[in-house]
Design a protein around this motif. Structure first.
Motif, PDB file in Angstrom:
ATOM      1  N   LYS A 681       0.844  -1.196   0.000  1.00  0.00           N
ATOM      2  CA  LYS A 681       0.000   0.000   0.000  1.00  0.00           C
ATOM      3  C   LYS A 681       0.881   1.248   0.000  1.00  0.00           C
ATOM      4  N   PRO A 682       0.318   2.391  -0.444  1.00  0.00           N
ATOM      5  CA  PRO A 682       1.150   3.603  -0.565  1.00  0.00           C
ATOM      6  C   PRO A 682       1.840   4.032   0.721  1.00  0.00           C
ATOM      7  N   ALA A 683       1.146   4.003   1.854  1.00  0.00           N
ATOM      8  CA  ALA A 683       1.749   4.495   3.103  1.00  0.00           C
ATOM      9  C   ALA A 683       2.956   3.667   3.519  1.00  0.00           C
ATOM     10  N   PRO A 684       2.876   2.325   3.563  1.00  0.00           N
ATOM     11  CA  PRO A 684       4.076   1.546   3.916  1.00  0.00           C
ATOM     12  C   PRO A 684       5.215   1.729   2.927  1.00  0.00           C
ATOM     13  N   ARG A 685       4.893   1.795   1.635  1.00  0.00           N
ATOM     14  CA  ARG A 685       5.958   1.948   0.650  1.00  0.00           C
ATOM     15  C   ARG A 685       6.635   3.320   0.770  1.00  0.00           C
ATOM     16  N   GLU A 686       5.855   4.361   1.041  1.00  0.00           N
ATOM     17  CA  GLU A 686       6.439   5.690   1.208  1.00  0.00           C
ATOM     18  C   GLU A 686       7.386   5.726   2.395  1.00  0.00           C
ATOM     19  N   LEU A 687       6.958   5.155   3.503  1.00  0.00           N
ATOM     20  CA  LEU A 687       7.816   5.128   4.690  1.00  0.00           C
ATOM     21  C   LEU A 687       9.035   4.250   4.447  1.00  0.00           C
ATOM     22  N   ALA A 688       8.846   3.112   3.786  1.00  0.00           N
ATOM     23  CA  ALA A 688       9.974   2.231   3.483  1.00  0.00           C
ATOM     24  C   ALA A 688      11.000   2.934   2.602  1.00  0.00           C
ATOM     25  N   LEU A 689      10.486   3.713   1.664  1.00  0.00           N
ATOM     26  CA  LEU A 689      11.385   4.435   0.763  1.00  0.00           C
ATOM     27  C   LEU A 689      12.231   5.450   1.539  1.00  0.00           C
ATOM     28  N   VAL A 690      11.614   6.162   2.480  1.00  0.00           N
ATOM     29  CA  VAL A 690      12.344   7.141   3.288  1.00  0.00           C
ATOM     30  C   VAL A 690      13.403   6.449   4.132  1.00  0.00           C
ATOM     31  N   LEU A 691      13.037   5.354   4.795  1.00  0.00           N
ATOM     32  CA  LEU A 691      13.983   4.649   5.656  1.00  0.00           C
ATOM     33  C   LEU A 691      15.143   4.073   4.851  1.00  0.00           C
ATOM     34  N   PHE A 692      14.842   3.521   3.674  1.00  0.00           N
ATOM     35  CA  PHE A 692      15.900   2.963   2.834  1.00  0.00           C
ATOM     36  C   PHE A 692      16.842   4.061   2.350  1.00  0.00           C
ATOM     37  N   ALA A 693      16.265   5.207   1.930  1.00  0.00           N
ATOM     38  CA  ALA A 693      17.092   6.291   1.399  1.00  0.00           C
ATOM     39  C   ALA A 693      18.027   6.852   2.461  1.00  0.00           C
TER      40      ALA A 693
END
Length: 989
Positions: A681-693
């Motif tokens: 879902k968009p919310a988990p992917r957005e947060l995952a993207l921030v943490l990975f970056a």
């Protein structure tokens, strides 16, 4: 004016701040009638207002060069020295600043008033103590009264402009210097008022009010402040000690310096003076003179004969040249009015000046002041026109003066433009105040006064805009006075103090509003911080008690509280534990900072655990062991997504029970990925993207803020940006396939569509209709369902399939049969043309042959089909190709499909295998030649192809190759119009 006995003349002499003017006003009001002459129109206005407050408007008259307020029966007259009505009898007469008698331009007027202005009962001469000797010589029986200074004056040395104390006056002697100093003071200290002799009285009053009211702490002025202006000045700094006096640049005399420096300190408050702006320190002797007010006495004053002969111009000029008999008097250099007289005497005005009254009127016209400072000739032209009108038509021409006034009636422009217009309108104000010079003098007085007032107000506004930063001045006053009102903060974070924009407060950071060219000063910043400090303290308390709903983590890695940025994330010790950096000024310190830090950390941990809950559960699942536990932890480490080929061996080793436990944790085994569907879902992917970056390249790298917008848009695939790290697409839930990034769940759905197609051989018997996309040899064709699912087609879709390991085989499609067509209407039209045309056609008509010329048709034209029908059939340059896709060989990113019926136990296995011969054909990747049979075909679907091969021409022959032009012999129906046309062509040839 009646002369009083000399023993009634009193000279009140002393330095500045001795109360001389105040004493004179009190003595005048003690008599039934009185008159006071002042050196400046500005000072005259100030005294007029003070007297009006005491005795009322109807008892006081004001007379200056540009202003005349005379009630019916005035008892007291306030005037400039030049405008004093000498024919009025009053009980008390006072003349202020008599030391001006030494001035080259105005000195003779003051000398005349010293000698002739007398009251019936009392005459007061006010001025510097340096005039004592002159007064004794000119008026032997005058009483000399010395008045001591109320406060002390002390020299403080040299200081930079930016370090001048508050309530200072910086003195310069040119407009350029004054403006430059005022600009610097505005940048460093908030602003300065400007006072110059060239300003109109109304503008000077407004600027003085700025200073007196405390809006600014600095006054930048010329020596205009040295006469009569009662200001609250604590320190006077000389930015220059030379001036241009109209004739030459010269150093200021000690008495002139003392007159200006003496403005520091009012009544009982002591004052200081010094130098600044590169001016050299005063020597010891000069300092002593200024501190003790001990100056060289005045020995001579300017004089000009005031008993004039108006019988003719020549006699008038002669009377002006009379020399004084007393050595104390010296004849004044030629003045402006005398230069105007010389100019008029040489032109047509001289011929009009015949007789006593005419010469007297001529002299009155010559006394019009040159406010504009133009050349003597230009000023003389104005005087000539006025005198000529008065002599010829007894009034100044209304149309002419209306044109002059209209030119000045414009309040737009910069400081210099407005200043010049004010100088011009003052000339016409002076003319309007002369008796009987205009047809309607009252109208013109009001008109010119209104224009001058509006220009003066506009000039004051421009000066304030340029040299006063009201915001800074308010801040500085707030710093000194803690009782001032609290700042106002609106919803946009704008901080206003007393209506002035101070800056913007976002979160815990205050940005000082800056004007053009402004330089931040430490004092200004300190004042602003002190203003917003209470608000920042209150915000820290409100944030500490805020619910979770008021916090948001954006894709840029910044934490927002109630929409305002308060912190940003930075790389931490682990992927799921980033650090928080509070974005705040130094004002947020101590316990307030700790409260904010703790609350934000608590919210961030809660946010990560909530949004990534399915992923966080894989860190240490209690009911998993061994390989399954390791697989779950790897999913945890990779934010819920794993390429299947990376863990293929681990997945094969899982039994059904273990797979069931993993499925209960939300894990899905796809053809290409092992993943958690809920985490896509968009919310988990957005947060995952921030943490990975944060751990890989930083939050500012390309794609981190852009990709989440694509996720939210719902797009199933899109073109990849070559500048973006491909790992970011994968963390966002997309697989980079060829030119595009495809959403992982969509990719799995595509695999579900393709899997049954490659498990089916369309050449074998099949019950019912074949599914869309089925092909021989366990291949498949691309369908609309596939392209719609991925949102692309053509080369983009082919690149996706190729990147997934599929290979394409292209074969020509069989040509569609051509249906016979009816004769076109064109043939009938051509028949009519040929029928109507003569048999013999001139060669010139050959240009039209291209309109009806037959196209070259391959092969013989069937008799049943009209020739023009063949011309309408399009000829394809290439045969249409049939594309069939097959699974390719295994590679590091893609495994072969399993054979039919062999699937993973959870029903989500990889695609089945195809037969070996089809795989060999696909691996060759050869495109069939025009008449070659595709290699590796199956026997079941090769039957039709065998028949096709037997009916084809031999290898190397092509049916689409055109014969040489000279061998082509088109055959026409003899009844066809084309046959007739061919016959015509043959004749013409």
């Amino acid at each position: 004016m009646t002369f009083a006995p000399s023993h009634l003349v009193k000279a009140i002499l002393g330095p500045t701040n001795t109360g001389k003017t105040y004493f004179a006003i009190e003595r005048m009001l003690a008599h039934p009638t009185g008159m006071i002459g002042l050196p400046l129109r500005l000072l005259a206005r100030e005294v007029y207002q003070r007297v009006v407050e005491r005795v009322g408007e109807q008892a006081v008259a004001l007379v200056t060069g540009e202003e005349r307020i005379v009630p019916a029966k005035p008892r007291y007259w306030v005037a400039t020295v030049e405008a004093m009505p000498m024919d009025i009898h009053v009980d008390c007469v006072a003349v202020d600043e008599i030391q001006t008698a030494i001035d080259f331009d105005r000195g003779h007027v003051f000398t005349d008033r010293i000698l002739k202005a007398r009251g019936f009962h009392e005459t007061l001469l006010l001025g510097s103590a340096t005039m004592a000797g002159v007064v004794k010589k000119l008026i032997p029986h005058a009483e000399i009264i010395d008045r001591p200074r109320f406060s002390q004056l002390t020299y403080s040395g040299s200081k930079k402009l930016s370090r001048q104390p508050a309530r200072s006056a910086i003195v310069a002697f040119s407009a350029r210097q004054v403006y430059a100093i005022a600009e610097l003071i505005r940048r460093e200290r908030g602003g300065a008022a400007v006072v110059m002799g060239a300003l109109s009285p109304r503008t000077r009053n407004a600027q003085v009010d700025l200073y007196q009211n405390g809006d600014v702490d600095f006054l930048v002025a010329t020596d205009a402040i040295g006469m009569g202006l009662n200001l609250d000045i604590h320190h006077v700094a000389f930015a220059d000690d030379t001036k241009f006096d109209g004739h030459q640049s010269r150093p200021l005399t000690p008495s002139e310096l003392g007159q200006i420096a003496g403005r520091a300190g009012r009544h009982r408050h002591n004052g200081t003076f010094g130098v600044t702006g590169g001016t050299e320190n005063f020597d010891e002797e000069l300092v002593v003179q200024l501190e003790t007010h001990d100056f060289e006495p005045v020995r001579q004053v300017q004089w000009r004969n005031s008993v004039l002969d108006f019988s003719s111009i020549e006699r008038l000029r002669g009377s002006l040249e009379v020399s004084p008999q007393d050595r104390t008097l010296t004849r004044v250099p030629i003045a402006t009015d005398q230069m105007a007289l010389e100019f008029l005497a040489r032109n047509e005005a001289g011929a009009l000046a015949r007789g006593h009254e005419a010469v007297k009127l001529l002299w009155e016209c010559c006394q019009i002041p040159d406010y504009q400072g133009i050349s003597p000739a230009a000023h003389g032209e104005i005087v000539t026109r006025i005198f000529s009108d008065l002599r010829r038509i007894t009034r100044v021409d209304e149309d002419w003066i209306a044109e002059q006034v209209r030119f000045c009636d414009n309040a737009e422009g910069d400081i210099d433009t407005l200043s010049n217009r004010i100088k011009q309108i003052r000339t016409w104000t002076f003319v309007a105040n002369r008796k009987n010079w205009l047809e309607d003098p009252t109208y013109w007085r009001e008109k010119t006064r209104d224009i001058e007032d509006r220009l003066s107000d506009a000039l004051h506004e421009r000066l304030t805009q340029r040299f006063v930063d009201r915001r800074t001045s308010v801040l500085l006053r707030h710093l000194k006075d803690k009782r001032m009102v609290s700042p106002e903060i609106n919803s946009q974070g704008e901080v206003r103090l007393e209506g002035h924009l101070i800056g913007t407060l976002e979160g815990f950071r205050f940005s000082l509003a800056r004007n053009d060219g402004e330089l931040d000063a430490k004092g200004l910043r300190g004042a602003a911080d002190s203003v917003v400090a209470p608000e920042i303290h209150n915000r820290a308390g409100r944030l500490a008690g805020s619910p979770n709903e008021e916090f948001v983590l954006a894709t840029d890695g910044r934490l927002r509280w109630r929409g305002e940025i308060v912190a940003e994330l930075a790389e931490g010790d682990s992927l799921y534990r980033p650090r928080i950096i509070i974005l705040a000024d130094e004002t947020l310190t101590g316990p307030d900072l700790e409260k904010v830090q703790d609350r934000l950390m608590l919210w961030l941990r809660h946010h990560i655990n909530t949004v990534l809950e399915p992923i966080m559960a894989l860190e240490a699942p209690v009911d998993l062991e061994g390989t399954a536990r390791g697989l779950a932890y790897r999913l945890f480490e990779h934010l819920g997504l794993l390429p299947r080929h990376d863990v293929a061996d681990d997945v094969k080793g899982l039994d059904q029970d273990v797979r069931g436990k993993l499925r209960k944790l939300g894990i899905k085994f796809g053809a290409y990925h092992i993943y958690l569907p809920l985490s896509l879902k968009p919310a988990p992917r957005e947060l995952a993207l921030v943490l990975f970056a944060l751990k890989h390249g930083g939050i500012r790298q390309a794609g981190v803020t852009d990709i989440p917008h694509i996720v939210l848009s719902g797009r199933t695939s899109f073109l990849v940006d070559p500048e973006v790290d491909t790992r970011l697409y994968e963390i966002a839930g997309f697989k980079v396939a060829g030119k595009r990034a495809v959403r992982i769940d969509i990719l799995e759905r595509l695999a579900d569509i393709i899997r049954p197609l490659i498990a089916l051989d369309a050449a074998r018997p099949y019950a019912g209709d074949l599914p869309a996309g089925a092909a021989d040899g366990n291949g498949f064709r691309v369908t609309v369902e596939m392209t719609s699912l991925l949102g692309c087609s053509g080369d983009d879709f082919s690149s996706i399939l190729t990147s997934l390991g599929y290979r394409v085989r292209r074969t020509p499609k069989p040509a569609a049969p051509i249906a016979p067509a009816d004769a076109s209407a064109e043939a009938a039209a051509l028949d009519q043309v040929l029928e109507d045309s003569p048999a013999s056609v001139e060669p010139a008509v050959e240009a039209d042959e291209t309109v009806v010329a037959l196209p070259i048709i391959e092969g013989a034209v069937p008799d049943a089909a009209p020739a023009d029908a063949a011309a309408t059939q399009p000829v394809s340059s290439e045969p249409e190709m049939d594309e069939v896709w097959f699974p390719g060989r295994r590679n590091h990113d893609q495994r072969r499909h399993e054979p039919r019926g062999r699937r993973d136990a959870d029903g989500e296995g990889q695609p089945g295998r195809r037969n070996e011969r089809s795989r060999q054909n696909a691996n060759r990747g050869k495109r069939p030649e025009g008449n070659e049979r595709p290699q590796g075909g199956r026997a079941a679907h090769g039957k039709g192809r065998e028949e096709e091969r037997r009916t084809r021409p031999d290898k190397g022959e092509r049916t689409d190759r055109r014969p040489p032009r000279e061998e082509r012999k088109p055959v026409f129906d003899p009844d066809s119009p084309f046959a007739a046309l061919a016959a015509l062509r043959g004749k013409s040839e």
